[in-house]
Structures are given as C-alpha cells and as structure tokens.
Design an enzyme around this catalytic site. Sequence first.
Site, PDB file in Angstrom:
ATOM      1  N   GLN A 283       0.705  -1.128   0.003  1.00  0.00           N
ATOM      2  CA  GLN A 283       0.109   0.084   0.080  1.00  0.00           C
ATOM      3  C   GLN A 283       0.818   1.252  -0.039  1.00  0.00           C
ATOM      4  O   GLN A 283       1.874   1.133   0.699  1.00  0.00           O
ATOM      5  CB  GLN A 283      -0.820   0.166   1.113  1.00  0.00           C
ATOM      6  CG  GLN A 283      -2.072  -1.047   1.188  1.00  0.00           C
ATOM      7  CD  GLN A 283      -2.860  -0.981  -0.149  1.00  0.00           C
ATOM      8  OE1 GLN A 283      -2.981  -0.087  -0.464  1.00  0.00           O
ATOM      9  NE2 GLN A 283      -3.593  -2.217  -0.444  1.00  0.00           N
ATOM     10  N   PHE A 310      -6.623 -12.685  -4.232  1.00  0.00           N
ATOM     11  CA  PHE A 310      -5.665 -11.590  -4.578  1.00  0.00           C
ATOM     12  C   PHE A 310      -4.972 -11.180  -3.547  1.00  0.00           C
ATOM     13  O   PHE A 310      -4.629  -9.913  -2.950  1.00  0.00           O
ATOM     14  CB  PHE A 310      -6.088 -10.435  -5.442  1.00  0.00           C
ATOM     15  CG  PHE A 310      -7.089 -10.724  -6.581  1.00  0.00           C
ATOM     16  CD1 PHE A 310      -6.411 -10.917  -7.763  1.00  0.00           C
ATOM     17  CD2 PHE A 310      -8.331 -10.899  -6.205  1.00  0.00           C
ATOM     18  CE1 PHE A 310      -7.063 -11.325  -8.891  1.00  0.00           C
ATOM     19  CE2 PHE A 310      -9.164 -11.259  -7.542  1.00  0.00           C
ATOM     20  CZ  PHE A 310      -8.485 -11.426  -8.693  1.00  0.00           C
ATOM     21  N   CYS A 405      -9.013  -0.006  -6.309  1.00  0.00           N
ATOM     22  CA  CYS A 405      -8.258   1.158  -6.404  1.00  0.00           C
ATOM     23  C   CYS A 405      -8.812   1.686  -7.733  1.00  0.00           C
ATOM     24  O   CYS A 405      -8.082   2.710  -8.351  1.00  0.00           O
ATOM     25  CB  CYS A 405      -6.666   0.987  -6.770  1.00  0.00           C
ATOM     26  SG  CYS A 405      -6.205  -0.067  -8.040  1.00  0.00           S
TER      27      CYS A 405
END
Length: 448
Positions: A283, A310, A405
């Site tokens: 991140q 994921f 995202c």
Amino acid sequence: MRRTKRNDGQLPRNAPPLEVEITHIGGRGDGIGSASYTHKYETKTYTIFVPTSLPGEIVLAQPISINAQGIKTRILELVRQSDQRQTPGCNSFPACGGCNFQHWSRPAIASWKHDLVAHFLSRHDLEPDQMRPMQSSPPASRRRATFQVKRMKDSAIVGFHERNSHHIVAPDGCVILEPALIDLQSALHDFASTHLDAGNVLTAHANLLDNGLCVLLSGQDKWPSSLLAALTDWASKPIFAGAPLARLSVNDGHVPMLLFAPTPAEIRFGDIGIDPPAGAFLQATQHGEASLQAAVAEITAGASRVIDLFAGCGTLSVPLVSQLTHLLAVEQDAASLAALKAGANKAKCGARVKTMQRDLMNAPIQPVDLDHFDAAIIDPPRNGAAAQCAELALSNIPVIAMVSCNPATFARDAEALTYGGYRLDWMQIIDQFLFSNHLEIVARFTKI
C-alpha cells in the site's frame, strides 16, 4: 531520403490556439471543455482535454494531438482563474508526472474524488446504505516510488517520467514522498554520476519497510561484474540519512539477484513480520494501509474461516490470523505467497494459514469451495475481478470485504454482487494518493 512520418494524431506546432471554458475534471485528472476546431478541412465541435486546468476556468490552450476522444492541449494562458487554484508546493509541478492536482485545493480534490465514485456507482444503480467520511493520508507519507535513473554525458538525473513521455523530471521540493525516499533519490544520483556509463538507464523500484529501504534495480540485460561490485560497495556505506538500506537487489533476467541485506527486510502486518519479495506491491502509505486493515478487520469481525483473494503478501488478512482458525490466501505470485507463509510460520501460527497459487482472473474459486468460509477479502488489481465476483455472487459467504483502486471496476463488480443477493452496507474512500486522480475504496457486502 525517407521523411519521418508525423505521429498518428499529432497536430502541427503552429495549430491555432483554442479558448476553452473548463466544465469539469475527467477521471484521468484533465480539465475538460469543448471548442470548435478545423481538422482535415472539416470544422466541428471537439472535446478538449486541458491538464492542470480547473472547473470554471477559461484558458487559451495549444492543441497538441487529436484522436477519437478529442483534442489534447496544453495551457498557454489563464484567461479566467478559479478561486480554488493554489500555488503548487513542488517546484517540479506540472512537469513531473507524479501529481495531477498540486494546483487545486485539497478540499476541492476530496469533493471531486467523492463525486467521481458516486458517478460510477450511479451508472450501475448502486447506493451504499452508508457512505463513510473519506480518510486522507498526510503529505510526505508516500513510501513507495519507482525512480528513473539516467547517466548523461556530463551529469545524471534521477526522477519520474513526465506524463505521457519518456523524459525524466527530477522532483524539486517533493511534498508527497517520505523523506527517506528523497534521500534515496540523492544517493542514486551520486551513484549514477560516478559509476554509470553515459546513456545508461536504470529503474529503481523502492519500498520503505519497517527496517529500511528495499530497492530493486532493473534495466540491464546483463549486469557487468564491475557494476555489481560498485553497487554492493555503495549499499554498504552509511550514506542513507533518513533510513538504512535494508536490501538491494538487481533484476537478473526477471529474477531478483540479492546484492546486499545485512538483516532480513521486514514489514509487520499486525503481530506478524513479513519479508516481502524485492519489488513487492505494498500500500502506498502506512496511513492508508492501517485504514484499510482497520476497515477489513471490522467487516470480518467474528469470522473464523477467511479466504483472501488476490492476497499479495497478506497486507489485509495477516493481521487477522490471531483471531482465525483458518486463513486461505490465494495469489498468483509465488514469491508473495512464500513470504506470507514464512512470516506465519516464524510467528508460530503457520498451521492456521494455507496458501494457494492461482490465476484468479482466468480460474476463479468456485462457489462450492467458497461456501466453506465465513468471510472473504478481495483486493484485485485495477482491472477488477469480474470473473471472481461472478462466482462470489453465487456463493453463500455471509460477508465480503472488497478493496479497489478503480471506481469504475469497483462499481461493475459491486453490481454483480448485488445481483447475486448481496447488500452494499457501507463504503469508504481512502485517499493515499494526494494530488493525484487515484484513490482506494473499501466496502462491506452482506448476503441478504
């Protein structure tokens, strides 16, 4: 002698400038308006894209290129300026490609990001029961960066690619990066000036971990032994003021070759330390990571069996291990899974953690296998997880924590879940990407 053809869509340098009123900011961060333009003897109204412009502004813009979407331009003059315009904090804006919006006030950017997410949700007739307040990471907190390193005839340059260009811009006064990464930029410049041959170009992928910088260099088909020796010597010197160098590797035929690691690199997810592979995805900020972890922990509270789709190195699921009886981490990258498992084993909780290497884009987990779990975590790449969400929609997993995202693919995948009988309870924007058009979304879905 053959003439070099003009790039497809490139407009003449003497194309007449356009006066454009900016109506809104598009998803990629450009100001958008419309204007009449004559191209190939045909005059019509085109959509005009103007980087670094703001809603309500009137600009005189130079056309650069044209395609089916419209005309790309650059500002020549601000005819009417927005009261939301501010002085950029970085001297390299807008040339540096790292930011879109340093000229725009932070409250206005936050409002735009909220509206962007709402727009994509509305296109799929979605509305969460609760939209929680946005959380934003502070300046000088970006802990990952990809530097371009180039040795020129008389000097070197270390920085980022200019937007839509291979030209490298060295940021001057960057307000985004962690200070340790700015120190690394300076150290890379000194190394390149001394040891690289003119014309040499390297890419440095850097992550700031808990115990220092992890750097992966690429760009050489074959690394000369003299360059490897120079890199090893450089890494061992106390030249990194902000944070020590925890690991230096080079990409040798797409396989990282370790050059320097005085102690194992480490980033802690909850109580478990992970030694991530070189160049691993993390991140963007510590604040953003903590915000996402807290949200996922809230969503999955009470679950004992969790599947993480994921999973990467386990950023979102590993902090939960102490409360679980079983965690299955599914990920395509074998090195990331190995790091996750090794960290769990070292923390003496490996018996509760299983891993599965799998391409979830092309081979999603089926409902019969999903139904063994109390909760699912899913954090796909930008293009989303259409195939896996279609299977999740058919499952009976009670609760799903989705992180994304990309608001466009989030809305698409969320719609698939709601068609399958899930309710979008709440969602939240986590803004780890100050002054850019990027954002993160975290959301809770429950089976009705």
